[in-house]
Design a protein around this motif. Structure first.
Motif, PDB file in Angstrom:
ATOM      1  N   SER A   9     -17.781   1.548   8.094  1.00  0.00           N
ATOM      2  CA  SER A   9     -17.129   0.378   7.375  1.00  0.00           C
ATOM      3  C   SER A   9     -16.180   1.083   6.592  1.00  0.00           C
ATOM      4  N   LEU A  10     -16.787   1.957   5.677  1.00  0.00           N
ATOM      5  CA  LEU A  10     -15.717   2.690   4.869  1.00  0.00           C
ATOM      6  C   LEU A  10     -14.532   3.347   5.678  1.00  0.00           C
ATOM      7  N   ALA A  11     -14.720   3.832   6.786  1.00  0.00           N
ATOM      8  CA  ALA A  11     -13.618   4.098   7.581  1.00  0.00           C
ATOM      9  C   ALA A  11     -12.513   3.215   7.994  1.00  0.00           C
ATOM     10  N   LEU A  12     -13.131   1.883   8.122  1.00  0.00           N
ATOM     11  CA  LEU A  12     -12.290   0.603   8.508  1.00  0.00           C
ATOM     12  C   LEU A  12     -11.404   0.158   7.391  1.00  0.00           C
ATOM     13  N   ILE A  13     -12.215   0.401   6.146  1.00  0.00           N
ATOM     14  CA  ILE A  13     -11.592  -0.118   4.950  1.00  0.00           C
ATOM     15  C   ILE A  13     -10.435   0.992   4.617  1.00  0.00           C
ATOM     16  N   ILE A  14     -10.623   2.320   4.641  1.00  0.00           N
ATOM     17  CA  ILE A  14      -9.750   3.236   4.348  1.00  0.00           C
ATOM     18  C   ILE A  14      -8.597   3.206   5.226  1.00  0.00           C
ATOM     19  N   THR A  15      -8.580   3.033   6.497  1.00  0.00           N
ATOM     20  CA  THR A  15      -7.358   2.816   7.526  1.00  0.00           C
ATOM     21  C   THR A  15      -6.731   1.469   7.015  1.00  0.00           C
ATOM     22  N   GLY A  16      -7.404   0.611   6.866  1.00  0.00           N
ATOM     23  CA  GLY A  16      -6.710  -0.910   6.520  1.00  0.00           C
ATOM     24  C   GLY A  16      -5.924  -0.762   5.061  1.00  0.00           C
ATOM     25  N   VAL A  17      -6.603  -0.067   4.148  1.00  0.00           N
ATOM     26  CA  VAL A  17      -5.503   0.138   3.085  1.00  0.00           C
ATOM     27  C   VAL A  17      -4.523   0.765   3.224  1.00  0.00           C
ATOM     28  N   GLY A  18      -4.509   1.868   4.224  1.00  0.00           N
ATOM     29  CA  GLY A  18      -3.561   2.711   4.531  1.00  0.00           C
ATOM     30  C   GLY A  18      -2.336   1.984   5.022  1.00  0.00           C
ATOM     31  N   PHE A  19      -2.669   1.179   5.695  1.00  0.00           N
ATOM     32  CA  PHE A  19      -1.527   0.419   6.291  1.00  0.00           C
ATOM     33  C   PHE A  19      -0.883  -0.808   5.168  1.00  0.00           C
ATOM     34  N   LEU A  20      -1.775  -1.181   4.354  1.00  0.00           N
ATOM     35  CA  LEU A  20      -1.356  -2.454   3.606  1.00  0.00           C
ATOM     36  C   LEU A  20      -1.011  -1.827   2.226  1.00  0.00           C
ATOM     37  N   LEU A  46       7.452 -12.911  -4.294  1.00  0.00           N
ATOM     38  CA  LEU A  46       6.471 -12.145  -5.373  1.00  0.00           C
ATOM     39  C   LEU A  46       5.246 -13.026  -5.260  1.00  0.00           C
ATOM     40  N   THR A  47       5.249 -14.249  -4.982  1.00  0.00           N
ATOM     41  CA  THR A  47       4.206 -15.207  -5.074  1.00  0.00           C
ATOM     42  C   THR A  47       3.302 -14.684  -3.719  1.00  0.00           C
ATOM     43  N   VAL A  48       4.087 -14.593  -2.609  1.00  0.00           N
ATOM     44  CA  VAL A  48       3.114 -14.385  -1.360  1.00  0.00           C
ATOM     45  C   VAL A  48       2.348 -12.904  -1.590  1.00  0.00           C
ATOM     46  N   CYS A  49       3.136 -11.941  -2.168  1.00  0.00           N
ATOM     47  CA  CYS A  49       2.645 -10.533  -2.495  1.00  0.00           C
ATOM     48  C   CYS A  49       1.520 -10.587  -3.405  1.00  0.00           C
ATOM     49  N   PHE A  50       1.704 -11.422  -4.387  1.00  0.00           N
ATOM     50  CA  PHE A  50       0.730 -11.778  -5.616  1.00  0.00           C
ATOM     51  C   PHE A  50      -0.381 -11.945  -4.931  1.00  0.00           C
ATOM     52  N   LEU A  51      -0.625 -13.185  -4.123  1.00  0.00           N
ATOM     53  CA  LEU A  51      -1.901 -13.737  -3.658  1.00  0.00           C
ATOM     54  C   LEU A  51      -2.514 -12.801  -2.765  1.00  0.00           C
ATOM     55  N   THR A  52      -1.621 -12.298  -1.781  1.00  0.00           N
ATOM     56  CA  THR A  52      -2.271 -11.317  -0.795  1.00  0.00           C
ATOM     57  C   THR A  52      -3.081  -9.991  -1.451  1.00  0.00           C
ATOM     58  N   GLU A  53      -2.396  -9.429  -2.540  1.00  0.00           N
ATOM     59  CA  GLU A  53      -3.003  -8.441  -3.144  1.00  0.00           C
ATOM     60  C   GLU A  53      -3.821  -8.672  -3.873  1.00  0.00           C
ATOM     61  N   ALA A  98       3.013  -4.118   9.194  1.00  0.00           N
ATOM     62  CA  ALA A  98       1.873  -3.020   8.594  1.00  0.00           C
ATOM     63  C   ALA A  98       0.600  -3.769   7.722  1.00  0.00           C
ATOM     64  N   VAL A  99       1.008  -4.676   6.868  1.00  0.00           N
ATOM     65  CA  VAL A  99       0.389  -5.131   6.120  1.00  0.00           C
ATOM     66  C   VAL A  99      -0.666  -6.137   6.933  1.00  0.00           C
ATOM     67  N   THR A 100      -0.201  -6.957   7.672  1.00  0.00           N
ATOM     68  CA  THR A 100      -1.192  -7.609   8.606  1.00  0.00           C
ATOM     69  C   THR A 100      -2.107  -7.020   9.380  1.00  0.00           C
ATOM     70  N   TYR A 101      -1.622  -6.016   9.964  1.00  0.00           N
ATOM     71  CA  TYR A 101      -2.526  -5.035  10.689  1.00  0.00           C
ATOM     72  C   TYR A 101      -3.710  -4.534   9.819  1.00  0.00           C
ATOM     73  N   GLY A 102      -3.233  -3.844   8.690  1.00  0.00           N
ATOM     74  CA  GLY A 102      -4.173  -3.378   7.555  1.00  0.00           C
ATOM     75  C   GLY A 102      -5.179  -4.502   7.050  1.00  0.00           C
ATOM     76  N   ALA A 103      -4.759  -5.603   7.061  1.00  0.00           N
ATOM     77  CA  ALA A 103      -5.542  -6.765   6.449  1.00  0.00           C
ATOM     78  C   ALA A 103      -6.745  -6.938   7.765  1.00  0.00           C
TER      79      ALA A 103
END
Length: 514
Positions: A132-143, A23-30, A90-95
């Motif tokens: 830039s918006l498109a990159l953020i949209i797709t990144g959030v989709g994976f993360l 949970l600590t890892v998820c907490f800090l990443t998010e 998926a989270v790594t690629y999205g980030a």
């Protein structure tokens, strides 16, 4: 509740401060991902109206299309993670995509100028902005959906700490939002948009580094379902994993086009929502037991109803920010906050109130008095509706700018209390009511309807402004805003009452899940 009374079967054994260490890892990443997202979002409507000189109506529709797509892509990201990638990859690629998107926003380009009734903008920088918006949209989709899924995977099915864990995770989200809406928003408005967007990008980079370095603490709970199959060549010598990553690049181009065609986004979201409900229901009636099916029905009902809540909640980044800029006195005595910094109230209230709500739900649970999830949704709808009606009353007390900041305080407080009743328990509800093999898709469905709500939020915000160009094109119509806010407040209260009426039936169909 004693330690012996807690059923930890299936939960991660290694703990930190009474919860699974993952949970600590998820907490800090998010936390850092939300720092970047909310920092950028706080500036977005003001950047569009003041830098690119879009009208209030145009800017609101762009805002709605962007935030809508941000929450639509987790449907695909959740599916790809469930079936192929696993949540960790998926989270790594999205980030990675998010870092690129947020940092590229820092290249703001020249200030647009008004030449008569025509606005002259740098088309190249407008295109970079939408990319830039498109990159953020797709990144959030994976993360986005997958980081929440990881939190659910850390707890066993009957672990009563699950709701508290999601509340702690949610507090991390809002801690990031708190820092962002104060520092990123303030720096962006005072020193320059590029500096604010650049700081948001640095925050996302920190989130990526945290997840990359400490992902081993997840202890395999987010790994691909079939690692060997993922690496085997399937087409032109490319593995499934590489094909998915290349597909992400194609998705960026598609999102770049969609965010510039806002009406298409609304149609796509509406149709996707109906299709998703049909797919889940067909699956429930053909491949699930009666208990599994009835739980899926309850989850689907709550997912659909939460659309109204998010449509009202997301006015923070659009109409409420423009109102704060144009109508309210933001001098608080000790400091004068910028219009974007007004959004700091929501995460500030969350950080203060989330531990209290988590403690309160636990105490009620120990006494057998905790409201069920459907009842909490009903409470949330009533609270947000009351907040809007009170705010509308305050908005109409005086004419012209300089209105009391107190009414902004009121609406943000009510929205925050409503949010704490709905959002953390909503995410937890998905992981508890979903069939294990569908949890990623159901989490994606939650975000899909949140996406539609965000688009509706942008549409509602556009109704408060004007689509004409000129010196006052970004000004809101206060009278129309009061009427609109009163109406949506009453609708929210009505839906809350409906949920209270349906609660006994839904509680029965949840079959012991709370």
């Amino acid at each position: 509740m004693t330690e012996q009374a807690i059923d930890k079967t299936g939960s991660q054994e290694r703990e930190f401060l009474g919860h699974p260490i993952g949970l600590t890892v998820c907490f800090l990443t998010e936390m850092w991902e939300r720092f970047s997202y909310y920092g950028m979002r706080a500036l977005l409507i003001l950047f569009l109206t003041k830098h690119f000189l879009f009208s209030a109506g145009e800017a609101s529709l762009i805002y709605g299309a962007y935030t809508g797509l941000v929450y639509m892509l987790p449907v695909l990201g959740g599916y790809l993670a469930d079936k192929y990638l696993g949540s960790r990859k998926a989270v790594t690629y999205g980030a990675l995509l998010l870092v690129l998107g947020h940092l590229s926003l820092a290249f703001e380009g020249p200030q647009a100028v008004l030449n008569g009734d025509m606005v002259e903008r740098s088309e190249m920088h407008v295109s970079i902005f939408f990319l830039s918006l498109a990159l953020i949209i797709t990144g959030v989709g994976f993360l986005k959906a997958n980081i929440s899924t990881i939190v659910g995977a850390l707890y066993g099915p009957n672990d009563p700490r699950r709701d508290g864990g999601f509340s702690i995770f949610y507090m991390g989200i809002n801690l990031g939002s708190l820092l962002a809406t104060f520092f990123v928003a303030g720096i962006g408005e005072i020193y320059g948009w590029g500096y604010g967007f650049g700081l948001a990008g640095i925050g996302m980079l920190l989130g990526l580094l945290v997840f990359w370095k400490y992902q081993h603490l997840l202890e395999g709970r987010a790994d691909p379902p079939d690692p060997e199959a993922l690496k085997k060549p399937v087409f032109a010598g490319l593995s499934t994993e590489v094909i998915i990553y290349l597909g992400g690049v194609v998705a960026v181009l598609v999102m770049w086009w969609l965010v510039q065609n806002q009406k298409m986004v609304g149609s796509l979201l509406g149709a996707s929502g109906v299709l998703m409900v049909m797919v889940v229901m067909v699956y429930g009636f053909t491949k699930c037991t009666q208990i599994e099916r009835e739980r899926l029905i309850v989850a689907t009902i709550l997912i659909v109803f939460q659309t109204v809540f998010w449509a009202l909640f997301e006015q923070q980044g659009s109409s409420l920010t423009l109102l704060a800029d144009q109508q309210f006195n933001r001098d608080l005595g000790l400091l004068e906050v910028t219009a974007a910094q007004v959004q700091t109230m929501n995460p500030l209230f969350i950080v203060i109130l989330a531990p209290l709500f988590a403690w309160f739900w636990l105490k009620l649970s120990q006494k057998g008095l905790e409201p069920s999830t459907p009842a909490k949704f009903g409470i949330a709808m009533c609270l947000v509706g009351i907040g809007y009606i009170l705010f509308s009353y305050g908005l109409g007390l005086t004419d012209g700018p300089g209105k009391s900041f107190f009414w902004l305080f009121v609406i943000y407080l009510f929205m925050t209390m409503a949010e704490l009743c709905l959002s953390p328990v909503g995410l937890s509800m998905i992981t508890k009511l979903s069939v294990a093999r569908l949890v990623g898709m159901m989490m994606g469905m939650w975000f899909l309807f949140t996406a539609f709500a965000n688009f509706v939020a942008g549409f509602l915000s556009s109704l408060t402004g004007t689509s004409s160009h000129g010196a006052n094109s970004a000004q809101l119509d206060v009278g129309a805003t009061i009427d609109l806010f009163n109406s949506i407040g009453m609708v929210a209260i009505g839906i809350g009452i409906i949920l209270f009426i349906l609660t006994p039936m839904m509680k029965k169909w949840m079959h012991g899940v709370h």
